[in-house]
Design a protein around this motif. Structure first.
Motif, PDB file in Angstrom:
ATOM      1  N   VAL A   1       0.830  -1.206   0.000  1.00 33.31           N
ATOM      2  CA  VAL A   1       0.000   0.000   0.000  1.00 33.31           C
ATOM      3  C   VAL A   1       0.867   1.259   0.000  1.00 33.31           C
ATOM      4  O   VAL A   1       0.602   2.207  -0.742  1.00 33.31           O
ATOM      5  N   SER A   2       1.920   1.256   0.801  1.00 30.59           N
ATOM      6  CA  SER A   2       2.776   2.440   0.894  1.00 30.59           C
ATOM      7  C   SER A   2       3.783   2.530  -0.257  1.00 30.59           C
ATOM      8  O   SER A   2       4.394   3.571  -0.456  1.00 30.59           O
ATOM      9  N   GLY A   3       3.959   1.456  -0.983  1.00 31.32           N
ATOM     10  CA  GLY A   3       4.893   1.456  -2.107  1.00 31.32           C
ATOM     11  C   GLY A   3       6.349   1.370  -1.680  1.00 31.32           C
ATOM     12  O   GLY A   3       7.243   1.783  -2.405  1.00 31.32           O
ATOM     13  N   ASN A   4       6.596   0.795  -0.501  1.00 25.72           N
ATOM     14  CA  ASN A   4       7.950   0.663   0.024  1.00 25.72           C
ATOM     15  C   ASN A   4       8.620  -0.564  -0.605  1.00 25.72           C
ATOM     16  O   ASN A   4       8.575  -1.667  -0.069  1.00 25.72           O
ATOM     17  N   LEU A   5       9.246  -0.344  -1.749  1.00 25.97           N
ATOM     18  CA  LEU A   5       9.819  -1.461  -2.510  1.00 25.97           C
ATOM     19  C   LEU A   5      10.997  -2.119  -1.804  1.00 25.97           C
ATOM     20  O   LEU A   5      11.202  -3.330  -1.929  1.00 25.97           O
ATOM     21  N   GLU A   6      11.754  -1.331  -1.073  1.00 31.03           N
ATOM     22  CA  GLU A   6      12.915  -1.873  -0.375  1.00 31.03           C
ATOM     23  C   GLU A   6      12.487  -2.903   0.677  1.00 31.03           C
ATOM     24  O   GLU A   6      13.020  -4.015   0.737  1.00 31.03           O
ATOM     25  N   GLU A   7      11.521  -2.531   1.503  1.00 29.54           N
ATOM     26  CA  GLU A   7      11.026  -3.442   2.539  1.00 29.54           C
ATOM     27  C   GLU A   7      10.293  -4.627   1.915  1.00 29.54           C
ATOM     28  O   GLU A   7      10.380  -5.747   2.389  1.00 29.54           O
ATOM     29  N   LEU A   8       9.585  -4.366   0.827  1.00 29.72           N
ATOM     30  CA  LEU A   8       8.873  -5.423   0.119  1.00 29.72           C
ATOM     31  C   LEU A   8       9.847  -6.484  -0.393  1.00 29.72           C
ATOM     32  O   LEU A   8       9.581  -7.685  -0.301  1.00 29.72           O
ATOM     33  N   ALA A   9      10.986  -6.044  -0.891  1.00 28.26           N
ATOM     34  CA  ALA A   9      12.016  -6.980  -1.378  1.00 28.26           C
ATOM     35  C   ALA A   9      12.572  -7.817  -0.231  1.00 28.26           C
ATOM     36  O   ALA A   9      12.790  -9.028  -0.382  1.00 28.26           O
TER      37      ALA A   9
END
Length: 172
Positions: free
Chosen positions: A34-42
């Motif tokens: 939802v927040s678009g935090n790609l780093e944490e998503l990875a």
């Protein structure tokens, strides 16, 4: 036979705990999508891969133990279900209860993982649609509208505003 059942119950329990871990990671993933935090998503995705590898290993082990159980009771492993084993254990209620509980817990947690993953999939699709929408808007902003210029035959010349053959001349 008793040790095989204990092994099966143990593997189902361990597999259930691993799916619980996967469920926790999937739930952690939702706000990051939802927040678009790609780093944490990875990072979360990397952790998920490790858990999935352990689940795959446990799944193979469960299949092996289940095949051994099917062989001992002389049943076809392809048609035998855990529910059938639970029914066969009617004479041993303690094992029957443990097996039924382990099976039900695993089924419930797998269903929860499916639901959260489906929600995450929908969120990702929506995010991709928004990116596509934003790109279309940016592309449309670059295209200037046509002018209402007509030639002698009353046909539109199709000229675009701001787009001429000459650029800005800094020497003038």
């Amino acid at each position: 036979m008793a040790s095989l059942m204990e092994n099966l119950i143990e593997v189902l329990g361990t597999e259930s705990r691993e799916y619980e871990s996967l469920l926790g990671l999937s739930r952690r993933k939702t706000p990051e999508i939802v927040s678009g935090n790609l780093e944490e998503l990875a990072k979360i995705t990397d952790e998920e891969q490790i858990v999935v590898e352990r689940i795959n290993h446990l799944d193979k082990k469960r299949e092996e133990v289940f095949a051994d159980v099917a062989n001992v009771i002389n049943k076809d492993v392809k048609t035998l279900k855990i529910a059938d084993l639970v029914a066969m254990l009617a004479s041993r209620p303690e094992e029957q209860q443990k097996l039924a509980k382990a099976h039900d817990e695993l089924k419930a947690v797998v269903q929860n993982v499916r639901e959260v993953n489906e929600q995450n999939r929908t969120l990702l699709e929506n995010a991709l649609e928004m990116v596509e929408f934003d790109m279309n808007i940016l592309q449309s902003l670059k295209a200037a509208p046509e002018t209402a210029n007509y030639d002698k035959g009353a046909l539109s010349t199709g000229a675009h505003m701001g787009l001429g053959k000459k650029g800005f001349d800094a020497k003038q």
